[in-house]
Design an enzyme around this catalytic site. Structure first.
Site, PDB file in Angstrom:
ATOM      1  N   LYS A 139       0.825  -1.221   0.000  1.00  0.00           N
ATOM      2  CA  LYS A 139       0.000   0.000   0.000  1.00  0.00           C
ATOM      3  C   LYS A 139       0.850   1.257   0.000  1.00  0.00           C
ATOM      4  CE  LYS A 139      -4.481  -1.620   1.129  1.00  0.00           C
ATOM      5  NZ  LYS A 139      -5.770  -1.443   1.752  1.00  0.00           N
ATOM      6  N   LYS A 221      -4.071 -10.139  -5.560  1.00  0.00           N
ATOM      7  CA  LYS A 221      -5.418 -10.423  -5.049  1.00  0.00           C
ATOM      8  C   LYS A 221      -6.422  -9.388  -5.551  1.00  0.00           C
ATOM      9  CE  LYS A 221      -6.165  -7.929  -0.760  1.00  0.00           C
ATOM     10  NZ  LYS A 221      -7.511  -7.473  -1.094  1.00  0.00           N
ATOM     11  N   LYS A 224     -10.621  -3.938  -3.403  1.00  0.00           N
ATOM     12  CA  LYS A 224     -11.584  -2.847  -3.593  1.00  0.00           C
ATOM     13  C   LYS A 224     -10.910  -1.603  -4.130  1.00  0.00           C
ATOM     14  CE  LYS A 224     -13.645  -3.490   0.693  1.00  0.00           C
ATOM     15  NZ  LYS A 224     -12.768  -2.874   1.646  1.00  0.00           N
TER      16      LYS A 224
HETATM   17  P1  ATP Z   1      -8.648  -2.583   0.142  1.00  0.00           P
HETATM   18  O1  ATP Z   1      -8.125  -2.700  -1.272  1.00  0.00           O
HETATM   19  O2  ATP Z   1      -9.259  -1.233   0.418  1.00  0.00           O
HETATM   20  O3  ATP Z   1      -7.650  -3.020   1.177  1.00  0.00           O
HETATM   21  P2  ATP Z   1      -9.896  -5.150   0.228  1.00  0.00           P
HETATM   22  O4  ATP Z   1     -10.569  -5.614  -1.008  1.00  0.00           O
HETATM   23  O5  ATP Z   1      -8.554  -5.710   0.537  1.00  0.00           O
HETATM   24  O6  ATP Z   1      -9.891  -3.558   0.200  1.00  0.00           O
HETATM   25  P3  ATP Z   1     -10.626  -5.168   3.010  1.00  0.00           P
HETATM   26  O7  ATP Z   1     -11.732  -4.334   3.540  1.00  0.00           O
HETATM   27  O8  ATP Z   1      -9.235  -4.715   3.226  1.00  0.00           O
HETATM   28  O9  ATP Z   1     -10.877  -5.403   1.448  1.00  0.00           O
HETATM   29  O10 ATP Z   1     -10.750  -6.651   3.583  1.00  0.00           O
HETATM   30  C1  ATP Z   1     -11.984  -7.166   4.071  1.00  0.00           C
HETATM   31  C2  ATP Z   1     -11.894  -8.670   4.215  1.00  0.00           C
HETATM   32  O11 ATP Z   1     -11.911  -9.272   2.918  1.00  0.00           O
HETATM   33  C3  ATP Z   1     -10.613  -9.163   4.899  1.00  0.00           C
HETATM   34  O12 ATP Z   1     -10.930 -10.277   5.702  1.00  0.00           O
HETATM   35  C4  ATP Z   1      -9.742  -9.588   3.754  1.00  0.00           C
HETATM   36  O13 ATP Z   1      -8.788 -10.556   4.116  1.00  0.00           O
HETATM   37  C5  ATP Z   1     -10.785 -10.164   2.798  1.00  0.00           C
HETATM   38  N1  ATP Z   1     -10.337 -10.089   1.421  1.00  0.00           N
HETATM   39  C6  ATP Z   1      -9.915  -8.973   0.777  1.00  0.00           C
HETATM   40  N2  ATP Z   1      -9.592  -9.259  -0.490  1.00  0.00           N
HETATM   41  C7  ATP Z   1      -9.790 -10.592  -0.647  1.00  0.00           C
HETATM   42  C8  ATP Z   1      -9.624 -11.493  -1.734  1.00  0.00           C
HETATM   43  N3  ATP Z   1      -9.185 -11.071  -2.892  1.00  0.00           N
HETATM   44  N4  ATP Z   1      -9.929 -12.796  -1.547  1.00  0.00           N
HETATM   45  C9  ATP Z   1     -10.382 -13.244  -0.352  1.00  0.00           C
HETATM   46  N5  ATP Z   1     -10.557 -12.451   0.719  1.00  0.00           N
HETATM   47  C10 ATP Z   1     -10.275 -11.137   0.586  1.00  0.00           C
HETATM   48 MG    MG Z   2      -7.423  -4.915   2.183  1.00  0.00          MG
END
Ligand code: ATP
Ligand code: MG
Length: 355
Positions: A139, A221, A224
């Site tokens: 990040k 991965k 969002k």
């Molecule tokens: P950001 O990019 O803002 O970090 P994010 O998509 O990583 O968003 P988070 O809110 O950080 O989402 O994570 C919320 C939950 O979703 C956490 O438990 C994280 O481990 C899970 N998670 C995030 N991305 C994935 C993914 N690609 N596959 C499975 N689980 C995920």
């Molecule tokens: Mg995240």
């Protein structure tokens, strides 16, 4: 209780002893805590990695699910839109099937003990641990213009979130496993410095879906905050879902086979199809034998469209009930605060900050 893969990195702690100590003042089974940032649209990775697992616990265990807005502000965001994103996340929790009568659903920043505990834990967290966190490296690289201390201290706030509620199990996606391990390290350090105070938490990963990959770069991965095309949102229209899946990056070969290392894009599509359809990947490989990547994409897109239909419908229902959603968040906040205040009282005493 269903437990696919509890992170059993074990060490010298006697978890059974610890669990029984905490059971003496807890009436239900396990304390579960998890959260999601209100950073953008929730995607299918968030659903399979986190939310779907939460549903397994809500009736048997004591669950606390948070919308972690203080984490979301570590990357650039729109102040005007933040409250809307928070309400949207609460709606998703409800649309996914969380029962607010059973579980606590609340907004992190409304319970001030999270930031207080985070500061206290900062004083015992080695900087070296924070610098080696994968999420920090990724990040800070992505947010060169806003490389703030919050990005580095993110896991300490997350440790505070978890430890404040005597959490035993943290159902998360694979990317967050490292942070839960750090929370455990911090808890252990606090206990040995100030006396037994915190339960040592463990992460819980889904057996399949703990790491859904980006559609635009299947070596990373799905996230969002990585741009719309990389994810399928739970609320994307059928047209958008079809467009995104049909544009998913694959490879230059032709065989439909699960091979994460050499065929990450195809493996990701097979995983998504398997999770939505309930069919094992081996069966899907047979079903798709000799078929084109286009045919696979079509079937994945249609299964995804159908599976997400109930989310879209439920969301419409809750969107017109924003007063009800806010009431749930208020009730959750009250319940969370009682637990958090009790714990902080104990922490302050142990640290000599209060008599
Ligand atoms: P950001 O990019 O803002 O970090 P994010 O998509 O990583 O968003 P988070 O809110 O950080 O989402 O994570 C919320 C939950 O979703 C956490 O438990 C994280 O481990 C899970 N998670 C995030 N991305 C994935 C993914 N690609 N596959 C499975 N689980 C995920
Ligand atoms: Mg995240």
């Amino acid at each position: 209780m269903k437990c696919d893969s509890i992170d059993n990195d074990d060490d010298s702690d006697n978890d059974d002893d610890q669990r029984s100590t905490f059971k003496t003042y807890r009436s239900k089974n396990m304390r579960i805590f998890s959260g999601i940032q209100p950073t953008g649209s929730l995607h299918i990775g968030n659903y399979f990695g986190a939310i779907k697992q939460w549903l397994d616990y809500q009736y048997e265990d004591e669950c606390v699910f948070c919308i972690v807005d203080l984490h979301a502000i570590t990357t650039s965001y729109d102040t005007e839109n933040l409250q809307k994103l928070i309400t949207e996340k609460a709606i998703i929790y409800l649309a996914a099937g969380l029962d607010p009568e059973k579980v606590i659903i609340f907004v992190q920043s409304r319970v001030k003990e999270h930031t207080e505990l985070s500061w206290l834990l900062n004083t015992i967290t080695p900087l070296g641990e924070l610098y080696r966190m994968t999420q920090f490296k990724e990040k800070s690289e992505k947010n060169k213009k806003n490389e703030n201390a919050g990005l580095l201290n993110y896991p300490v706030l997350m440790a505070a979130d978890i430890l404040l509620y005597d959490t035993e199990l943290v159902p998360v996606g694979e990317d967050q496993k490292q942070h839960v391990e750090l929370a455990r390290t911090i808890a252990r350090k606090f206990n040995s410095t100030f006396g037994e105070t915190f339960v040592l938490p463990k992460s819980k990963l889904a057996s399949q879906g703990a790491r859904i990959m980006s559609l635009t770069d299947p070596k990373k991965k799905m996230s969002k905050s990585d741009g719309e095309a990389n994810y399928v949102s739970l609320f994307d229209s059928p047209e958008k879902i079809r467009k995104k899946i049909n544009s998913a990056v694959t490879d230059a070969q032709k065989t439909i086979k699960y091979d994460k290392k050499n065929k990450p894009g195809i493996s990701n599509l097979l995983t998504i199809y398997s999770l939505f359809s309930g069919k094992p990947i081996k069966d899907i490989e047979k079903e798709m034998k000799g078929k084109s990547y286009k045919a696979l994409k079509n079937v994945v897109a249609e299964t995804t469209v159908d599976s997400l239909e109930p989310f879209r419908k439920k969301r419409e229902e809750f969107l017109s009930r924003d007063v009800f959603v806010e009431e749930i968040l208020k009730q959750g906040e009250k319940r969370a605060r009682i637990l958090a205040e009790t714990k902080m009282h104990e922490v302050r005493k142990k640290m000599g900050l209060q008599n």
